[in-house]
Scaffold this motif. Structure first.
Motif, mmCIF file in Angstrom:
data_model
loop_
_atom_site.group_PDB
_atom_site.id
_atom_site.type_symbol
_atom_site.label_atom_id
_atom_site.label_comp_id
_atom_site.label_asym_id
_atom_site.label_seq_id
_atom_site.Cartn_x
_atom_site.Cartn_y
_atom_site.Cartn_z
ATOM 1 N N PHE A 112 0.828 -1.208 0.000
ATOM 2 C CA PHE A 112 0.000 0.000 0.000
ATOM 3 C C PHE A 112 0.865 1.261 0.000
ATOM 4 N N ILE A 113 0.263 2.347 -0.462
ATOM 5 C CA ILE A 113 0.801 3.706 -0.316
ATOM 6 C C ILE A 113 -0.322 4.540 0.277
ATOM 7 N N GLY A 114 -0.072 5.169 1.431
ATOM 8 C CA GLY A 114 -1.130 5.908 2.109
ATOM 9 C C GLY A 114 -0.603 7.038 2.952
ATOM 10 N N SER A 138 -14.237 4.965 1.079
ATOM 11 C CA SER A 138 -14.257 6.409 1.290
ATOM 12 C C SER A 138 -13.039 7.073 0.641
ATOM 13 N N SER A 139 -13.273 8.168 -0.070
ATOM 14 C CA SER A 139 -12.178 8.892 -0.714
ATOM 15 C C SER A 139 -11.254 9.550 0.305
ATOM 16 N N VAL A 140 -11.697 9.659 1.541
ATOM 17 C CA VAL A 140 -10.863 10.243 2.597
ATOM 18 C C VAL A 140 -9.645 9.358 2.871
ATOM 19 N N ASN A 141 -9.719 8.083 2.543
ATOM 20 C CA ASN A 141 -8.618 7.159 2.837
ATOM 21 C C ASN A 141 -7.321 7.565 2.149
ATOM 22 N N GLN A 142 -7.404 7.975 0.879
ATOM 23 C CA GLN A 142 -6.222 8.361 0.074
ATOM 24 C C GLN A 142 -5.177 7.252 0.059
ATOM 25 N N ILE A 143 -5.662 6.029 -0.217
ATOM 26 C CA ILE A 143 -4.794 4.853 -0.221
ATOM 27 C C ILE A 143 -4.838 4.178 -1.590
ATOM 28 N N PHE A 144 -3.667 3.871 -2.098
ATOM 29 C CA PHE A 144 -3.500 3.024 -3.284
ATOM 30 C C PHE A 144 -2.901 1.713 -2.802
ATOM 31 N N ALA A 145 -3.452 0.570 -3.271
ATOM 32 C CA ALA A 145 -2.963 -0.718 -2.781
ATOM 33 C C ALA A 145 -3.027 -1.762 -3.887
ATOM 34 N N ILE A 146 -2.145 -2.727 -3.774
ATOM 35 C CA ILE A 146 -2.177 -3.925 -4.605
ATOM 36 C C ILE A 146 -2.455 -5.096 -3.671
#
Length: 533
Positions: A112-114, A138-146
């Protein structure tokens, strides 16, 4: 030293540095690093995560419902300015997923990147330690993950129990595919790659800041990187990631468990990820194939036996309950629906036809006091046995018809219920019982005076007149005697027990083929000639 020798030394120096120093930084932004094992690394660990003595990150273990995280200690700058675009980056990592119980699966793990390295509010189980049931999506998370997931969770739209997905702020993947790789040596033929038990697997995650292309590639460790990625998605991460973000790994277990291990990891901005030397990464721990514990071996048979016994007991109870309340229904009774009582209601009303509720015994059955469960009305329920079906249809019709009788000196007949060989008649409850108990001074009861007797006689005469001449049909009771005369709360006489009654239309000549009644209380002409009058 010659110029050629100097160039050779300079070209070898970066390789030597990467091989012996686990982290390589460029400037103050920590834009590049590489790990071949994690002994003495300063990664931030939480939950169940730990670094083994051989340098392997174990995110989880054989404990159910746990989560673990391993995060690079400081955030990385993904934008050169707050409003700038996310730069290109590339990362590669080597992982392995092990199970102590063969193919029994725990939940997977994710890169992840957060914006934070604090996941205290995240759930374990299917949320992989990243989200919870409220903030998932939720868009508040601001997380990109594989995600590399080994359980199919239909609530997230998972395609199977061995898949890779690209996630943005949610475990509902924007793009996913069964785990595998496109083999360079076989003209790009797709090969499945089980995430559990396949040994170390290398993964490449790449983002092109110019084209906003995300690519994910898998291959067994030691194999050349496939030319074709497993997953590709065009998505602008500038709409997701903050200027500075943390990167790392997250994993969880649920009711089943698994060991999620990371063996090596590299990352860089604006160029391909540093190569991870497959010969230098630590080996996956050996768990062996463990059988369930001795305690489990004891508990499972006992639990199974208890379950079978419980199912059998419930089945017996349901069958007995069905037989207890079983009724006889025939098509012709449909029209009498409002006048038919459920046997279950009468059974409960009389407390199972308890002897404590028995209020009378006659030649044609027993009478029980009851309180209907719905209306709470007091009723008398008479159980009459019959051995022949002949005439029962006509008799029920008569019972229903007599339910329309309305007279102060006639006991109200509410309806009936039928079981095999048994008919139940439901009457209005008469609080003071039958007349015969008051005529001879029975113990505990006062003898009626002449005024009360005359009042009862007039009431019965009025009831008989109503039955014989005032109703639209003629009812011949044929068994008027003291124990069939019932007394209400005000000691008014009421005619009861229509079990022997016959229903005739006005103007007909009522006939009978046999005498039914009590000798001494029947009209003499009925006994001698077979008809009344």
């Amino acid at each position: 030293m010659t110029t050629t020798s100097m160039k050779l030394i300079l070209s070898i120096l970066p390789i030597l540095i990467v091989g012996f120093i686990p982290e390589l930084s460029t400037g103050n932004d920590h834009r590049q690093f590489a790990y071949t094992g994690f002994t003495n690394s300063n990664l931030t660990l939480d939950g169940a995560a730990r670094i083994t003595s051989t340098g392997v990150i174990e995110l989880t273990n054989d404990t159910a419902r746990i989560k673990g995280h391993a995060v690079y200690p400081s955030p990385l700058r993904f934008r050169l300015s707050p409003d700038g675009m996310v730069q290109s980056f590339s990362t590669s990592f080597v992982f392995g997923i092990l199970s102590s119980f063969g193919d029994i699966r725990g939940h997977g793990f994710a890169f992840f990147i957060g914006p934070s390295n604090d996941f205290t509010k995240a759930f374990s189980i299917q949320f992989l330690g990243l989200f919870n049931s409220i903030n998932n999506g939720s868009s508040v998370n601001q997380i990109f993950a594989i995600e590399l997931d080994t359980i199919q969770n239909t609530e997230f739209g998972d395609i199977d129990n061995n898949h890779v997905g690209i996630d943005i702020n949610s475990l509902n993947s924007l793009r996913s595919n069964t785990a595998g790789f496109y083999n360079n040596s076989k003209n790009g033929m797709f090969t499945n790659l089980p995430l559990i038990g396949s040994g170390p697997i290398q993964t490449w995650v790449e983002y092109d800041g110019n084209t906003t292309q995300i690519s994910v590639t898998l291959a067994p460790l030691g194999m050349e990187k496939p030319m074709w990625p497993l997953l590709s998605l065009t998505f602008n991460l500038s709409t997701v990631l903050k200027e500075e973000s943390y990167i790392g790994f997250s994993s969880s277990t649920g009711l089943t468990t698994g060991h999620h291990c990371v063996l090596g990891w590299s990352f860089v901005m604006n160029s391909p990820a540093p190569i991870i030397d497959s010969t230098k990464v630590p080996k996956l721990p050996y768990l062996g194939q463990r059988s369930p514990s001795k305690l489990l071996e004891i508990i499972l048979p006992i639990a199974s036996a208890v379950l079978v016994l419980a199912i059998g007991t419930v089945a017996v109870i349901l069958v007995r309950r069905h037989l207890r309340y079983k009724e006889v229904h025939e098509d012709w009774e449909v029209e009498y629906g409002p006048h038919r009582f459920a046997y279950k209601d009468l059974y409960r009303a009389t407390k199972g036809f308890s002897s404590k509720n028995l209020i009378g015994i006659g030649g044609f059955g027993r009478v029980y006091k009851g309180i209907l469960p719905t209306s709470k009305s007091e009723v008398a329920v008479k159980r009459v046995s019959y051995s022949s079906k002949q005439g029962i249809k006509q008799f029920v019709a008569e019972v229903v018809s007599m339910g329309h009788l309305q007279h102060n000196n006639v006991v109200k007949l509410f309806g009936y219920c039928r079981r095999k060989g048994e008919l139940l008649l439901v009457y209005d409850y008469m609080e003071n019982g039958s007349l015969d108990k008051y005529l001879c001074g029975e113990e505990g009861r006062t003898t009626l005076d002449w005024g009360q007797r005359f009042k009862i006689i007039k009431g019965i005469a009025s009831g008989l007149l109503y039955l014989h001449e005032e109703w639209d049909k003629v009812v011949i009771h044929r068994d008027v005697k003291p124990n069939n005369v019932l007394l209400d709360k005000e000691m008014n006489g009421r005619l009861g027990d229509f079990g022997l009654a016959r229903l005739y239309d006005h103007g007909t000549d009522p006939q009978t083929t046999h005498v039914v009644g009590t000798i001494g209380y029947l009209a003499p002409e009925l006994v001698h000639r077979g008809h009344v009058g």
